[in-house]
Design a protein around this motif. Structure first.
Motif, PDB file in Angstrom:
ATOM      1  N   ASN A  88      47.728  30.367  32.533  1.00  0.00           N
ATOM      2  CA  ASN A  88      46.657  29.845  31.676  1.00  0.00           C
ATOM      3  C   ASN A  88      45.286  30.005  32.325  1.00  0.00           C
ATOM      4  O   ASN A  88      44.308  30.328  31.650  1.00  0.00           O
ATOM      5  N   ALA A  89      45.216  29.796  33.611  1.00  0.00           N
ATOM      6  CA  ALA A  89      43.938  29.942  34.312  1.00  0.00           C
ATOM      7  C   ALA A  89      43.466  31.392  34.315  1.00  0.00           C
ATOM      8  O   ALA A  89      42.278  31.663  34.116  1.00  0.00           O
ATOM      9  N   THR A 106      39.742  35.457  32.286  1.00  0.00           N
ATOM     10  CA  THR A 106      39.533  36.758  31.666  1.00  0.00           C
ATOM     11  C   THR A 106      38.696  36.638  30.398  1.00  0.00           C
ATOM     12  O   THR A 106      37.797  37.454  30.159  1.00  0.00           O
ATOM     13  N   VAL A 107      38.947  35.613  29.605  1.00  0.00           N
ATOM     14  CA  VAL A 107      38.149  35.393  28.391  1.00  0.00           C
ATOM     15  C   VAL A 107      36.706  35.073  28.761  1.00  0.00           C
ATOM     16  O   VAL A 107      35.760  35.585  28.135  1.00  0.00           O
ATOM     17  N   LEU A 165      34.899  37.393  39.271  1.00  0.00           N
ATOM     18  CA  LEU A 165      36.207  37.291  38.623  1.00  0.00           C
ATOM     19  C   LEU A 165      37.337  37.466  39.629  1.00  0.00           C
ATOM     20  O   LEU A 165      38.294  36.689  39.642  1.00  0.00           O
ATOM     21  N   LEU A 166      37.233  38.459  40.491  1.00  0.00           N
ATOM     22  CA  LEU A 166      38.278  38.681  41.490  1.00  0.00           C
ATOM     23  C   LEU A 166      38.374  37.516  42.478  1.00  0.00           C
ATOM     24  O   LEU A 166      39.480  37.096  42.842  1.00  0.00           O
ATOM     25  N   LEU A 188      46.235  26.558  42.472  1.00  0.00           N
ATOM     26  CA  LEU A 188      46.925  25.954  41.334  1.00  0.00           C
ATOM     27  C   LEU A 188      48.442  26.068  41.466  1.00  0.00           C
ATOM     28  O   LEU A 188      48.951  27.000  42.096  1.00  0.00           O
ATOM     29  N   PRO A 189      49.163  25.135  40.851  1.00  0.00           N
ATOM     30  CA  PRO A 189      50.621  25.250  40.821  1.00  0.00           C
ATOM     31  C   PRO A 189      51.041  26.460  39.981  1.00  0.00           C
ATOM     32  O   PRO A 189      50.279  26.965  39.153  1.00  0.00           O
ATOM     33  N   VAL A 190      52.244  26.909  40.191  1.00  0.00           N
ATOM     34  CA  VAL A 190      52.743  28.127  39.566  1.00  0.00           C
ATOM     35  C   VAL A 190      52.706  28.051  38.045  1.00  0.00           C
ATOM     36  O   VAL A 190      52.383  29.040  37.374  1.00  0.00           O
TER      37      VAL A 190
END
Length: 55
Positions: A32-33, A38-39, A14-15, A25-27
């Motif tokens: 959302n990512a 986390t889910v 996860l880390l 990823l873009p800001v």
């Protein structure tokens, strides 16, 4: 495999995925990512808890 070992491996993954997401990823997509990761980590914990409880 014990629950503690499985949890540690999952937390490490996860880390690492947080770090990869942060840099690739873009800001506007980072939030959302992180929520999705986390889910998925929560689902992973639920699955290993159930499997190790039955074992």
């Amino acid at each position: 495999m014990t629950y503690k070992k499985a949890f540690s491996i999952g937390y490490f993954v996860l880390l690492l995925s947080f770090i990869v997401v942060y840099f690739l990823l873009p800001v506007d997509q980072i939030f959302n990512a992180i929520i999705t990761l986390t889910v998925l980590f929560g689902l992973y914990q639920f699955v290993i808890f159930k499997k190790l409880k039955d074992h």
